[in-house]
Enzyme design. Structure first.
Site, PDB file in Angstrom:
ATOM      1  N   ASP A   1       0.856  -1.189   0.000  1.00 39.57           N
ATOM      2  CA  ASP A   1       0.000   0.000   0.000  1.00 39.57           C
ATOM      3  C   ASP A   1       0.893   1.240   0.000  1.00 39.57           C
ATOM      4  OD1 ASP A   1      -2.257   1.581   0.174  1.00 39.57           O
ATOM      5  OD2 ASP A   1      -2.405   1.409   2.360  1.00 39.57           O
TER       6      ASP A   1
ATOM      7  N   GLU B   1       2.571   4.793  -4.130  1.00 40.54           N
ATOM      8  CA  GLU B   1       2.572   5.737  -5.277  1.00 40.54           C
ATOM      9  C   GLU B   1       3.922   6.404  -5.430  1.00 40.54           C
ATOM     10  OE1 GLU B   1       0.244   5.585  -2.879  1.00 40.54           O
ATOM     11  OE2 GLU B   1      -1.144   4.430  -4.082  1.00 40.54           O
TER      12      GLU B   1
ATOM     13  N   ASP C   1      -9.016   3.655  -1.962  1.00 38.17           N
ATOM     14  CA  ASP C   1      -9.981   4.065  -0.930  1.00 38.17           C
ATOM     15  C   ASP C   1     -11.290   4.602  -1.495  1.00 38.17           C
ATOM     16  OD1 ASP C   1      -8.041   3.281   0.775  1.00 38.17           O
ATOM     17  OD2 ASP C   1      -7.337   5.301   1.262  1.00 38.17           O
TER      18      ASP C   1
HETATM   19  C1  GLC Z   1      -4.724   3.332   2.896  1.00 38.32           C
HETATM   20  C2  GLC Z   1      -5.215   2.118   2.141  1.00 38.32           C
HETATM   21  C3  GLC Z   1      -6.253   1.377   2.955  1.00 38.32           C
HETATM   22  C4  GLC Z   1      -5.644   1.019   4.297  1.00 38.32           C
HETATM   23  C5  GLC Z   1      -5.142   2.259   5.017  1.00 38.32           C
HETATM   24  C6  GLC Z   1      -4.398   1.932   6.284  1.00 38.32           C
HETATM   25  O1  GLC Z   1      -5.735   4.252   3.017  1.00 38.32           O
HETATM   26  O2  GLC Z   1      -5.708   2.446   0.887  1.00 38.32           O
HETATM   27  O3  GLC Z   1      -6.688   0.242   2.277  1.00 38.32           O
HETATM   28  O4  GLC Z   1      -6.582   0.360   5.067  1.00 38.32           O
HETATM   29  O5  GLC Z   1      -4.255   2.952   4.170  1.00 38.32           O
HETATM   30  O6  GLC Z   1      -3.312   1.128   6.050  1.00 38.32           O
END
Ligand code: GLC
Length: 816
Positions: A405, A408, A482
């Site tokens: 995650d 980017e 998200d």
């Molecule tokens: C980001 C991710 C989400 C995750 C959060 C905490 O917002 O896109 O899926 O739960 O981070 O790690």
């Protein structure tokens, strides 16, 4: 009093910083060097590299010699230049392959691609650039032009009238049609017009833009740094474009079966008891589930490669216990490494020079979950290897999947990412972050995938990623970030994931139920009904939102979700087969109707329904309090999955959809292959197979066929030939249906005694099946060979021994 700062150039405004754009000018010379055609204009040129009859690369250059290195998006083995005949006419230079002609108009440097019969496929009118390196080209757009691809973008399926930027961006909110850039960038545009499709892939990991809105009769593709490096990908059908694009950038690796099961996530399951309890609840409630995700709270103050000693004191025991229940965990791993001199990973990273730096040598720090953090430079294979190696920490615990995650990379600052002047070493090919940005996430997932491979003893790894670039499909599944628990976001997931599928990302899906905001009983039902047919199937929700595990809204909802999640597991052989097809051909698992019916004008922008594979039509309900919806059925005869009603296609129908039903249709003459209902994909049960043939006919002209791929579902032994491939054929004759099956390969031997064929809603009644006894449904259930008629479903059920030699049966229709 003002200082000289008052006259800083940027304060003076556009007059001073206005950039002059130049064009190539006329073609002045051309030559062929090592199979590359270098065409020089007055002020720059284009190098043409023909990779096959249907694929060529055109790379703009302004220097003496074009730099023909490629990015990691492109497979080196697909980039071998081929020579095709070139003819010089007075005003034109004409290259001819086995499929197309590329014509360069000498005076204007206009490029035209034609079919060999002269039909124009593509026309590039103008190519220009500014002194800062931005490149830009303009292409003809016709009144009947439609656009697809571009990976993860908001809005509808057809991108005509839209404009997008490719710049991987952490957009927590809002995901609206006007948002031009999300987490992933796949700069592939598919243009369909006049019954033809072709693709343009701009291989540039910096910022790029595709504008199908602003120019009326043209669309433009531009990039702000580096070279204008475009691949022309011929059709003629959209399927050809997808296949050829994925032969250039790679295809998904067949995932382990558990990765295509149902996944449950939450930001965050807070401790190990909660995780174990969750897994147990799935089993107690008999809701199938393969994976539970550990979000950032599993870590020790968000340090990657750690477990929180208080809340997750015994990860090994937890994982072993989960293993006993058939549940795997997938922990999150973000790129940000906490700046903490006592943290081993940070120490190593600094001492061994793994973090991204500025040219002057200072490490770039940015704030993310752990606070101030450093970011590995995955462009350096030494660092990628280091990072991959760190995953031994997880694989030693038995973990086989990782969730990438924030790659980017997301940084909590105004630009939302790394500073543009940070450098990436690129194994000697130094690039600024501005030039490299969109590759960062993909290179992280590549390092992760390769690290897992190294340490998993021949098991297939699973990586999930938020960010990516063209080619990411080789390493990771992609989820769409998200989203929110909005009906609109459920609806938007369809065109988004369908276009991702057309852009090579066959393994993708949204957070089911919605991540942020609060879901509702109905929304969760409708989203899950749809989501179980998406390639990637995970329910995930944010901290502080209503819980959305399947049992969160009482028994009725729980029952419906059990049914639909169960359906995904029963259809696992079918789904797995489609994943295999995606690995072999690049074609997506779920498809917009326009991919299968490109000549049907009703489907060019149809994206509130989709196809699973070729012939199963899924029409989700995506509005609250709705118990009917309009469904478009393309040509052919379609059978309602729920009640067997037969509909003639090429028309719209109104489908009843009470909460427990999501409209689904199977095209007559289609096989759907069903397996046992397992609680997790690799549960060790008999691998029973039921080939459901919908709408069989006992008349000549009717035929149906299917080939089913099977293997052990978790190792790479299939690459060494250990798989099975069974083909089933049905052919009609007057009064008879001949059903035959055979194994083309049976190097993997599934654990089962018999095979079952069910003729669902056939257009005839069977009087007998030659050589088989008519038996009762009870006897069928007990495993006896024979055939039976299931009056309730109007189905003819046939059960035979699973003979490696295959077999053939003749089903005689009753006199009408
Ligand atoms: C980001 C991710 C989400 C995750 C959060 C905490 O917002 O896109 O899926 O739960 O981070 O790690």
């Amino acid at each position: 009093m003002e200082s000289s700062e008052a006259i800083r150039p940027e304060k003076i405004g556009p007059l001073v910083i206005k950039e002059t754009w130049s064009t190539t000018g006329s073609l002045v010379s051309w030559q062929c060097q090592e199979n590359v055609y270098i065409c020089r204009g007055e002020r720059g040129g284009i190098a043409f590299v023909f990779l096959s009859d249907d694929l060529f690369r055109m790379k703009g250059f302004r220097d003496q010699a074009p730099d023909l290195t490629t990015t990691e998006a492109v497979l080196a083995e697909s980039c071998i230049p081929h020579l095709f005949p070139v003819k010089e006419a007075e005003n034109q230079l004409i290259f001819t392959t086995g499929a197309i002609r590329l014509i360069i108009e000498k005076t204007t440097f206009l490029l035209r691609v034609e079919k060999l019969d002269g039909t124009i496929i593509m026309q590039q009118n103008l190519m220009s650039w500014n002194p800062r390196g931005a490149g830009h080209a303009e292409y003809d757009m016709q009144p009947d032009s439609h656009f697809y691809g571009l990976g993860e973008k908001a809005s509808f399926l057809d991108k005509r009238g839209e404009r997008y930027t490719n710049w991987n961006t952490d957009v927590f909110a809002p995901h609206l049609p006007e948002i031009e850039a999300l987490y992933e960038s796949i700069p592939l545009l598919i243009h369909m017009h006049g019954g033809l499709s072709y693709g343009l892939f701009l291989d540039n990991p910096g910022r790029s833009d595709f504008d199908m809105r602003s120019h009326g009769v043209a669309f433009t593709i531009g990039c702000s740094t580096m070279a204008y490096d475009v691949y022309f990908i011929n059709g003629p059908d959209m399927k050809d474009v997808v296949k050829r694009y994925t032969s250039l950038t790679g295809r998904i690796a067949l995932p382990p079966k558990w990765a295509i099961g149902y996944h449950q996530s939450r930001y965050s399951y807070m401790n190990q008891q909660e995780v174990l309890q969750l897994a147990q609840t799935f089993r107690d409630k008999k809701i199938p589930c393969d994976v539970i995700y550990l979000d950032i709270h599993y870590m020790d103050e968000y340090r990657v490669f750690t477990f929180d000693p208080v809340n997750f004191p015994e990860p090994d025991k937890m994982i072993a216990e989960l293993g006993g229940l058939g549940v795997r965990i997938v922990p999150i791993v973000d790129p940000g490494v906490k700046k903490d001199p006592q943290f081993e990973v940070y120490k190593q990273g600094v001492l061994e020079k793994h973090f991204c730096r500025r040219l002057e040598g200072d490490i770039f720090f940015g704030e993310v979950w752990p606070g101030i953090s450093a970011f590995p430079d995955f462009s350096d294979s030494r660092t990628a290897e280091w990072w991959g190696g760190l995953h031994k920490y997880y694989t030693d615990l038995g973990i086989q999947g990782i969730w990438n995650d924030m790659n980017e990379p997301a940084v909590f600052n105004e630009s939302k990412t790394m500073d543009l002047d940070v450098m990436h070493s690129g194994n000697g090919r130094l690039l600024t972050h501005e030039e490299y940005h969109n590759l960062y996430g993909m290179m992280m997932s590549k390092a992760t995938y390769e690290g897992l491979m190294e340490h998993m003893g021949g098991e297939r790894p699973f990586v999930l990623t938020r960010a990516g670039y063209a080619g990411i499909q080789r390493y990771a599944a992609v989820w769409t970030g998200d989203n929110r628990s909005f009906w609109e976001h459920m609806a938007m997931a369809m065109p988004m994931v369908l276009n991702m599928g057309l852009s090579g990302l066959a393994f993708s899906g949204p957070d089911i139920g919605g991540f942020a905001h609060h879901t509702s009983a109905q929304l969760l039902v409708r989203w899950t009904q749809m989501g179980v047919f998406f390639p990637y199937c995970r329910n995930h929700s944010s901290i502080g939102t209503l819980r959305q595990e399947p049992w969160s809204f009482g028994e009725e909802v729980e029952g419906i979700l059990r049914e639909f999640i169960g359906l995904r597991y029963r259809w696992m052989p079918h789904l797995y087969n489609l994943f295999h097809e995606a690995e072999m051909s690049g074609l997506p698992v779920i498809r917009p109707l326009v991919l299968e019916y490109p000549r049907d004008p009703h489907v060019t922008n149809l994206c509130d329904q989709f196809l699973l594979g070729e012939n199963v039509l899924i029409a989700p309900v995506y509005r609250p309090d709705t118990d009917h919806r309009c469904v478009y059925l393309p040509e052919g005869r379609w059978i309602d999955y729920w009640d067997g009603e037969i509909h003639e296609g090429s028309r719209h129908i109104l489908a009843a959809a009470p909460l427990r039903i999501m409209p689904m249709y199977v095209k007559a003459g289609t096989f759907v292959v069903e397996g046992p209902l397992k609680q997790y994909a690799l549960e060790d049960t008999e691998e029973t197979l039921i080939f459901h043939l919908y709408g069989a006919e006992a008349r000549s002209g009717f035929s149906a066929a299917c080939t089913l791929y099977e293997d052990d579902g978790h190792s790479f032994s299939y690459k060494r030939g250990q798989y099975a491939e069974i083909s089933v054929q049905a052919a009609g004759d007057e009064g008879t249906l001949r059903l035959s099956w055979s194994y083309a390969v049976r190097e993997y031997v599934p654990r089962r005694e018999s095979l079952r064929f069910t003729l669902c809603y056939p257009f005839f009644t069977a009087a007998m099946v030659e050589g088989l006894a008519e038996i009762s449904l009870e006897q069928l259930k007990e495993g006896c060979s024979g055939w039976a008629y299931d009056g309730k479903r109007g189905a003819i059920i046939i059960q035979v021994a699973d003979d490696p030699e295959g077999g053939e049966l003749h089903i005689r229709a009753a006199e009408m």
